[in-house]
Design a protein around this motif. Sequence first.
Motif, PDB file in Angstrom:
ATOM      1  N   HIS A   1      29.365 -16.379 -84.644  1.00  0.00           N
ATOM      2  CA  HIS A   1      28.010 -16.553 -84.143  1.00  0.00           C
ATOM      3  C   HIS A   1      28.009 -16.432 -82.614  1.00  0.00           C
ATOM      4  CE1 HIS A   1      27.395 -17.831 -88.211  1.00  0.00           C
ATOM      5  NE2 HIS A   1      26.142 -18.178 -88.001  1.00  0.00           N
ATOM      6  N   TYR A   2      26.800 -16.383 -82.065  1.00  0.00           N
ATOM      7  CA  TYR A   2      26.660 -16.176 -80.625  1.00  0.00           C
ATOM      8  C   TYR A   2      25.872 -17.315 -79.988  1.00  0.00           C
ATOM      9  CZ  TYR A   2      28.137 -11.408 -81.709  1.00  0.00           C
ATOM     10  OH  TYR A   2      28.838 -10.315 -82.145  1.00  0.00           O
ATOM     11  N   GLN A   3      26.154 -17.555 -78.704  1.00  0.00           N
ATOM     12  CA  GLN A   3      25.401 -18.517 -77.913  1.00  0.00           C
ATOM     13  C   GLN A   3      25.326 -18.013 -76.476  1.00  0.00           C
ATOM     14  OE1 GLN A   3      28.228 -21.868 -78.424  1.00  0.00           O
ATOM     15  NE2 GLN A   3      28.366 -21.881 -76.178  1.00  0.00           N
ATOM     16  N   LEU A   4      24.405 -18.582 -75.700  1.00  0.00           N
ATOM     17  CA  LEU A   4      24.293 -18.191 -74.303  1.00  0.00           C
ATOM     18  C   LEU A   4      25.539 -18.603 -73.540  1.00  0.00           C
ATOM     19  CD1 LEU A   4      20.567 -19.129 -73.555  1.00  0.00           C
ATOM     20  CD2 LEU A   4      21.527 -16.854 -74.019  1.00  0.00           C
ATOM     21  N   GLY A   5      25.892 -17.807 -72.525  1.00  0.00           N
ATOM     22  CA  GLY A   5      27.095 -18.063 -71.763  1.00  0.00           C
ATOM     23  C   GLY A   5      26.834 -18.741 -70.431  1.00  0.00           C
ATOM     24  N   PRO A   6      27.897 -19.033 -69.684  1.00  0.00           N
ATOM     25  CA  PRO A   6      27.772 -19.784 -68.424  1.00  0.00           C
ATOM     26  C   PRO A   6      27.011 -19.044 -67.333  1.00  0.00           C
ATOM     27  CG  PRO A   6      30.015 -18.956 -68.719  1.00  0.00           C
ATOM     28  CD  PRO A   6      29.305 -18.739 -70.020  1.00  0.00           C
ATOM     29  N   ALA A   7      26.903 -17.722 -67.415  1.00  0.00           N
ATOM     30  CA  ALA A   7      26.165 -16.985 -66.386  1.00  0.00           C
ATOM     31  C   ALA A   7      24.695 -17.378 -66.377  1.00  0.00           C
ATOM     32  CB  ALA A   7      26.302 -15.475 -66.609  1.00  0.00           C
ATOM     33  N   VAL A   8      24.156 -17.767 -67.554  1.00  0.00           N
ATOM     34  CA  VAL A   8      22.760 -18.195 -67.625  1.00  0.00           C
ATOM     35  C   VAL A   8      22.563 -19.489 -66.858  1.00  0.00           C
ATOM     36  CG1 VAL A   8      20.901 -18.906 -69.180  1.00  0.00           C
ATOM     37  CG2 VAL A   8      22.424 -17.040 -69.842  1.00  0.00           C
ATOM     38  N   LEU A   9      23.528 -20.399 -66.960  1.00  0.00           N
ATOM     39  CA  LEU A   9      23.455 -21.663 -66.227  1.00  0.00           C
ATOM     40  C   LEU A   9      23.511 -21.422 -64.729  1.00  0.00           C
ATOM     41  CD1 LEU A   9      23.348 -24.744 -66.358  1.00  0.00           C
ATOM     42  CD2 LEU A   9      25.852 -24.742 -66.492  1.00  0.00           C
ATOM     43  N   ASP A  10      24.336 -20.471 -64.307  1.00  0.00           N
ATOM     44  CA  ASP A  10      24.404 -20.139 -62.882  1.00  0.00           C
ATOM     45  C   ASP A  10      23.050 -19.662 -62.371  1.00  0.00           C
ATOM     46  OD1 ASP A  10      27.056 -20.797 -62.721  1.00  0.00           O
ATOM     47  OD2 ASP A  10      27.772 -18.747 -63.014  1.00  0.00           O
ATOM     48  N   LEU A  11      22.395 -18.797 -63.141  1.00  0.00           N
ATOM     49  CA  LEU A  11      21.086 -18.288 -62.738  1.00  0.00           C
ATOM     50  C   LEU A  11      20.053 -19.408 -62.692  1.00  0.00           C
ATOM     51  CD1 LEU A  11      20.725 -14.866 -64.584  1.00  0.00           C
ATOM     52  CD2 LEU A  11      21.272 -15.287 -62.192  1.00  0.00           C
ATOM     53  N   SER A  12      20.151 -20.336 -63.649  1.00  0.00           N
ATOM     54  CA  SER A  12      19.217 -21.465 -63.676  1.00  0.00           C
ATOM     55  C   SER A  12      19.346 -22.280 -62.400  1.00  0.00           C
ATOM     56  CB  SER A  12      19.495 -22.346 -64.888  1.00  0.00           C
ATOM     57  OG  SER A  12      18.708 -23.520 -64.863  1.00  0.00           O
ATOM     58  N   SER A  13      20.575 -22.530 -61.974  1.00  0.00           N
ATOM     59  CA  SER A  13      20.801 -23.300 -60.750  1.00  0.00           C
ATOM     60  C   SER A  13      20.269 -22.557 -59.525  1.00  0.00           C
ATOM     61  CB  SER A  13      22.299 -23.567 -60.585  1.00  0.00           C
ATOM     62  OG  SER A  13      22.558 -24.258 -59.384  1.00  0.00           O
ATOM     63  N   ILE A  14      20.492 -21.240 -59.488  1.00  0.00           N
ATOM     64  CA  ILE A  14      19.985 -20.431 -58.373  1.00  0.00           C
ATOM     65  C   ILE A  14      18.462 -20.452 -58.362  1.00  0.00           C
ATOM     66  CG2 ILE A  14      19.835 -18.079 -57.441  1.00  0.00           C
ATOM     67  CD1 ILE A  14      22.656 -17.638 -58.622  1.00  0.00           C
ATOM     68  N   TYR A  15      17.864 -20.379 -59.547  1.00  0.00           N
ATOM     69  CA  TYR A  15      16.405 -20.398 -59.663  1.00  0.00           C
ATOM     70  C   TYR A  15      15.856 -21.708 -59.111  1.00  0.00           C
ATOM     71  CZ  TYR A  15      11.801 -20.489 -61.888  1.00  0.00           C
ATOM     72  OH  TYR A  15      10.452 -20.575 -62.132  1.00  0.00           O
ATOM     73  N   GLN A  16      16.488 -22.816 -59.458  1.00  0.00           N
ATOM     74  CA  GLN A  16      16.041 -24.111 -58.955  1.00  0.00           C
ATOM     75  C   GLN A  16      16.168 -24.173 -57.432  1.00  0.00           C
ATOM     76  OE1 GLN A  16      18.634 -26.640 -61.269  1.00  0.00           O
ATOM     77  NE2 GLN A  16      16.986 -27.220 -62.643  1.00  0.00           N
ATOM     78  N   ASP A  17      17.292 -23.694 -56.921  1.00  0.00           N
ATOM     79  CA  ASP A  17      17.512 -23.744 -55.475  1.00  0.00           C
ATOM     80  C   ASP A  17      16.511 -22.892 -54.712  1.00  0.00           C
ATOM     81  OD1 ASP A  17      19.624 -25.461 -55.783  1.00  0.00           O
ATOM     82  OD2 ASP A  17      21.163 -23.905 -55.683  1.00  0.00           O
ATOM     83  N   SER A  18      16.043 -21.814 -55.347  1.00  0.00           N
ATOM     84  CA  SER A  18      15.133 -20.910 -54.650  1.00  0.00           C
ATOM     85  C   SER A  18      13.815 -21.582 -54.297  1.00  0.00           C
ATOM     86  CB  SER A  18      14.869 -19.662 -55.506  1.00  0.00           C
ATOM     87  OG  SER A  18      14.072 -19.981 -56.643  1.00  0.00           O
ATOM     88  N   PHE A  19      13.474 -22.645 -54.993  1.00  0.00           N
ATOM     89  CA  PHE A  19      12.235 -23.353 -54.703  1.00  0.00           C
ATOM     90  C   PHE A  19      12.377 -24.315 -53.523  1.00  0.00           C
ATOM     91  CE2 PHE A  19      11.227 -21.821 -58.862  1.00  0.00           C
ATOM     92  CZ  PHE A  19       9.860 -21.695 -58.885  1.00  0.00           C
ATOM     93  N   ASP A  20      13.628 -24.595 -53.141  1.00  0.00           N
ATOM     94  CA  ASP A  20      13.887 -25.538 -52.053  1.00  0.00           C
ATOM     95  C   ASP A  20      13.248 -26.896 -52.359  1.00  0.00           C
ATOM     96  OD1 ASP A  20      13.367 -25.797 -48.470  1.00  0.00           O
ATOM     97  OD2 ASP A  20      15.130 -26.244 -49.681  1.00  0.00           O
TER      98      ASP A  20
END
Length: 234
Positions: free
Chosen positions: A64-83
């Motif tokens: 089976h498949y699941q989301l990988g750690p790269a998605v979590l990295d993007l989530s953190s970057i997305y949060q940081d972009s809002f300052d």
Amino acid sequence: MTGSKGGVAAVDRAFAIISAFTHRKPVLSLAEISRNTGLYKSTILRLLGSLEKSLFVVQRADGHYQLGPAVLDLSSIYQDSFDLRQFVQPTLERLVETTGEGASFFIRAGDEQMCLFRVDGNQTIRDYTIRLGDRRPIDKGASSQAFRRFETVQGPYTVDDLVFSSFGTVTPEMAALAVPVFGQGNDLVGVLTLSGPTSRMNEERAKTLGPQLADQAVTLSRMLGAQSGLFRDI
């Protein structure tokens, strides 16, 4: 080959595969991905090769498949972009410390609202229904009321203007309080919420929690650049 809106078809399909995973179904078989996306299995397998290489998707031992750690990295970057993290996270932690209930910060995401930051309550029985990254409709619940109300209405505001509540409206046996957060230009930035079981967060206790939540939201708004005249008697 490009999509109808000028996008690249292969990229659109890859995003469709990533979007097939949800909190309710975080692990999917190849057949489930095909059913959820409408794509052929052969097409999915080709795209999964690229997604796995970039760690956006990983294959488990059972196939089976699941989301990988790269998605979590993007989530953190997305949060940081809002300052916003440096201001919102301490606010949520203070709310949990003083009330014991779960605290969240929602932003508007198109026709939905999204939980951008979340700190779980410290009680044994707590609200487990809200998770970081959750997207919810904008048509019911305390936070929805706040979004709809303050996208057009101008201040100054009192505490009574700011606090919205819902009891079992979104999830049975769960209650929530919500207060808007403003920023520069007195624009609506997001909504701060407290949530917990109705057995503890009843209408009587909401009378105490509401002003506490409003006080934190006003402080946060001022830190984000809202003008002091936006609030009256607070």
